[in-house]
Design a protein around this motif. Structure first.
Motif: not given
Length: 411
Positions: A199-204
């Motif tokens: 989810t990259g840099d997001a918690s997601g």
């Protein structure tokens, strides 16, 4: 056997009119709107008790920045102030987090920030914690039921051939998420599909929900096997619930942090000994096993809830994030080795509440706001937990735990 009349027992109140359902409309019902415009906020306050001073929650700054909250809450009336303290400097020699970090912690519990500040101090004096992010992935787990297990198996045989198409569907919903893997669990005539994402840099959490929903709708419409019933999530992901599955895998970000402390550091900073801390760790591990705990730790939840609230994380995720293993050992040289393993850190530096004014300010203090910083934040979170474990174990061994709370909470 005669029936028990609850109204005649001392333990239960007599059932009377006050427990009868009432269907009269509430004339002070709050306006059902998700908007945060000032007119709607005023209408909500008019419906609330006049004994509450709205300026406490709707202060000037909140009123001026009310539009910033529209993506984070419904029925908005203001903000709550939670005291924020700083622990650190916390030195970290991580794969992604490198340097000395001042860690903002939001809490109403006295002695908490002091404890993490003490743990940070001893770790920094010893050269810093080692930290390593070793895995990451966020899951969503739809469930499908069929007439029998044979059909469930046929469904799985079809579903595994659709992986590349599932990836395309997932990627059509997000610019930053990526479908990483699919696992299958058959339980009788039910099949659980575990979709795991980066989810990259997001918690997601929202990201994986939207992506999985696109796949879910495709499955329901295109499955060659008749589906009796289906739901977007079958509660196998462990979302916002303590669970043992992630102890061997991951949900969010899995991080390990450790440090080796000289014996004289233990006596100088924690006023106890290596042997006492090791014995305490052994005894409390037994206690955790007897209590049915998932993993073994002293108080990860304290560090994570305070960090999550300060830095705009989803505080409910502490339920799953605060599991893991703390281990304390005596080395061959008589030093103290301590490590923490947290497999379930749900943190992000973009999206969610990370861009709200106070929360972004706290991330800015850490130097971890924005893209490219989530992995470092996860290593900071694990190192902070390690600092707290050292401090609280030292306090119990030195007999200072109750004294510190009495001094700081009752001053």
């Amino acid at each position: 056997m005669p029936k028990l009349n609850l109204s005649q027992t001392a333990e239960y109140p007599i059932w009377d009119a006050q427990h009868t359902p009432r269907y009269a409309p509430d004339h002070k019902d709050l306006p059902p709107s998700a908007t945060t415009n000032l007119a709607m906020i005023e209408k909500r306050w008019q419906a609330l008790s006049s004994s509450v001073d709205k300026r406490i929650l709707l202060d000037t700054q909140t009123e001026q920045t009310h539009g910033l909250y529209k993506r984070n809450i419904e029925h908005f009336i203001g903000t709550v102030k939670v005291p924020v303290g700083i622990a650190g400097p916390l030195r970290i020699n991580g794969t992604h987090a490198q340097g000395d970090f001042r860690v903002p912690l939001a809490t109403t519990e006295a002695a908490l920030v002091a404890s993490y500040a003490r743990g940070s101090k001893i770790m920094t004096a010893a050269g810093g914690a080692n930290a390593m992010l070793i895995n990451e992935g966020v899951t969503r787990t739809p469930v499908f039921s069929f007439e029998n297990v044979s059909q469930a198996g046929q469904f799985v045989a079809w579903a595994v051939t659709q992986y590349e198409h599932f990836k395309q569907l997932a990627h059509s919903t997000t610019q930053h998420g990526q479908l990483k893997d699919i696992n299958v669990h058959i339980e009788g005539n039910r099949t659980y599909l575990v979709f795991e994402y980066l989810t990259g840099d997001a918690s997601g959490q929202n990201m994986v929900t939207f992506a999985t929903n696109a796949i879910f709708e495709y499955i329901v419409s295109q499955s060659p096997i008749v589906i009796c019933s289906a739901y977007l999530d079958g509660n196998l992901s462990g979302d916002k619930k303590a669970n043992s599955h992630t102890m061997r895998s991951v949900r969010g970000k899995k991080v390990v942090a450790d440090i080796t402390l000289p014996a004289d550091f233990i006596s100088r900073y924690l006023h106890t000994s290596v042997d006492e801390m090791v014995e305490f760790g052994q005894m409390t591990t037994t206690g955790a096993l007897m209590s049915g705990g998932i993993g073994v730790n002293a108080h990860y939840a304290n560090a994570l809830s305070a960090l999550y609230i300060a830095c705009g994380q989803d505080a409910a995720c502490v339920a799953e994030s605060a599991i893991g293993i703390t281990r304390i050992e005596k080395t061959a040289k008589g030093q103290l080795y301590a490590c923490v393993t947290l497999p379930n850190l749900m943190v992000g530096t973009v999206g969610g509440g990370t861009e709200l004014p106070s929360q972004k300010a706290c991330l800015d203090i850490l130097g971890l706001a924005g893209s490219g910083k989530a992995k470092a934040l996860a290593e900071v979170a694990a190192s902070l937990c390690l600092a707290g474990e050292l401090s609280i174990v030292g306090a119990f061994c030195a007999g200072h735990f109750s004294k510190a709370h009495r001094k700081l909470a009752r001053r």
